[in-house]
Design a protein around this motif. Sequence first.
Motif, short mmCIF file in Angstrom:
data_model
loop_
_atom_site.label_atom_id
_atom_site.label_comp_id
_atom_site.label_asym_id
_atom_site.label_seq_id
_atom_site.Cartn_x
_atom_site.Cartn_y
_atom_site.Cartn_z
N MET A 58 -47.91 -43.88 -27.73
CA MET A 58 -48.50 -44.46 -28.87
C MET A 58 -50.24 -44.08 -29.09
O MET A 58 -50.69 -43.89 -28.26
CB MET A 58 -48.21 -45.94 -29.10
N ARG A 59 -50.31 -44.07 -30.39
CA ARG A 59 -51.82 -43.97 -30.77
C ARG A 59 -52.49 -45.03 -31.68
O ARG A 59 -51.66 -45.41 -32.39
CB ARG A 59 -52.17 -42.58 -31.14
N VAL A 60 -53.40 -45.51 -31.46
CA VAL A 60 -53.99 -46.62 -32.34
C VAL A 60 -55.29 -46.39 -32.78
O VAL A 60 -55.98 -46.00 -31.81
CB VAL A 60 -53.84 -47.89 -31.84
N ALA A 116 -50.47 -45.24 -19.62
CA ALA A 116 -51.16 -44.02 -20.35
C ALA A 116 -52.51 -44.74 -21.10
O ALA A 116 -52.47 -44.06 -22.30
CB ALA A 116 -50.07 -43.39 -21.28
N ILE A 117 -53.13 -45.70 -20.89
CA ILE A 117 -54.25 -46.19 -21.50
C ILE A 117 -55.57 -45.03 -21.24
O ILE A 117 -55.83 -44.64 -20.45
CB ILE A 117 -54.69 -47.48 -21.07
N CYS A 118 -55.79 -44.51 -22.55
CA CYS A 118 -56.76 -43.47 -22.66
C CYS A 118 -57.46 -43.38 -23.77
O CYS A 118 -56.77 -44.03 -24.85
CB CYS A 118 -56.45 -42.28 -21.97
N CYS A 136 -54.78 -44.28 -27.03
CA CYS A 136 -53.35 -44.31 -26.69
C CYS A 136 -52.84 -45.14 -25.51
O CYS A 136 -53.73 -45.59 -24.69
CB CYS A 136 -53.20 -42.96 -26.18
N PHE A 137 -51.48 -45.50 -25.31
CA PHE A 137 -50.98 -46.06 -24.21
C PHE A 137 -49.33 -46.13 -24.45
O PHE A 137 -49.15 -45.40 -25.63
CB PHE A 137 -51.34 -47.74 -24.36
N THR A 138 -48.73 -46.44 -23.51
CA THR A 138 -47.53 -46.35 -23.81
C THR A 138 -46.53 -47.58 -22.99
O THR A 138 -46.99 -48.02 -22.17
CB THR A 138 -46.85 -45.01 -23.10
#
Length: 285
Positions: free
Chosen positions: A163-165, A142-144, A153-155
């Motif tokens: 997750m969001r950073v 989910a890298i976007c 975002c990634f998971t």
Amino acid sequence: MIFDDTPCTLGEGALWHSDLNALIWFDIIGKRMYLKPVGGQRRHWDFVDHVSAAGIVDANRLIVASSRALLLFDLRDGTRTTLVDLEADNPVTRSNDGRADPQGGFWIGTMGLNAEAGAGSIWRYCRGELRRLFAHITITNAICFAPQGDSACFTDTDKGVIMRVALDADGWPVGDPQPFIDLRAEGLSPDGAVMDAQGGLWSAQWGAGRVARYDAQGRFDRAVMLPAAHISCPSIGGADLDTLFATSARQGLDAPGPDDGCTFAVTVDERGQSEHRVILPSSVS
């Protein structure tokens, strides 16, 4: 709905290349990269190692993630050059999900060949520097990136939370990642993802036969159902950036159907972002 009927064991890494009016994707287990223009003929290239994701450098070159390195790949003649090693000393891991960011970097996740718990990491390659961003991840996905370039975002698919950073002006994470979309209560497994131009996140959901869109606040919007159980990675492309592409996999299915492992294309009513370009250091010609 079927864009390409090649039955991938583990289709992944869907990437729209606007210069070529073509979709790029991978069969990780098959160690193969595909490219198919809309209305054109499919091409493929084989690799020694597992390959999983790519970022666009220019009209003819990609950065390709393999289980041991990030490669500079030339689509004209198939030549490949190692840019930097990627966990080359770790026989347990391979590359998985990845995408170029708005600031010219390339994020790439690793994971265990057998999904060993906590074996994976997320790295960022930026202008020649490779830096580990997050560690102890089981299945990186989910890298976007938000269209404003201010968050990523990634998971860990194993945990079921996207997750969001926050990102600084140069694209490096700031602070700790925070939960953005929690899919645990629904029993959904988030795989690859892409964000559209409105900040909506399109999540391929392994085992659910769908890509689901969540709005910029992380609220469920809609789901696009597809005729394969394991949908693995979406991309939004086409001439008007309104075609949702999605890869799928036959891996893990006792009795795969005829569409499992195929790559799909569906027109949607949201516009995608143009894929960002990876900026190479000046020392790389």
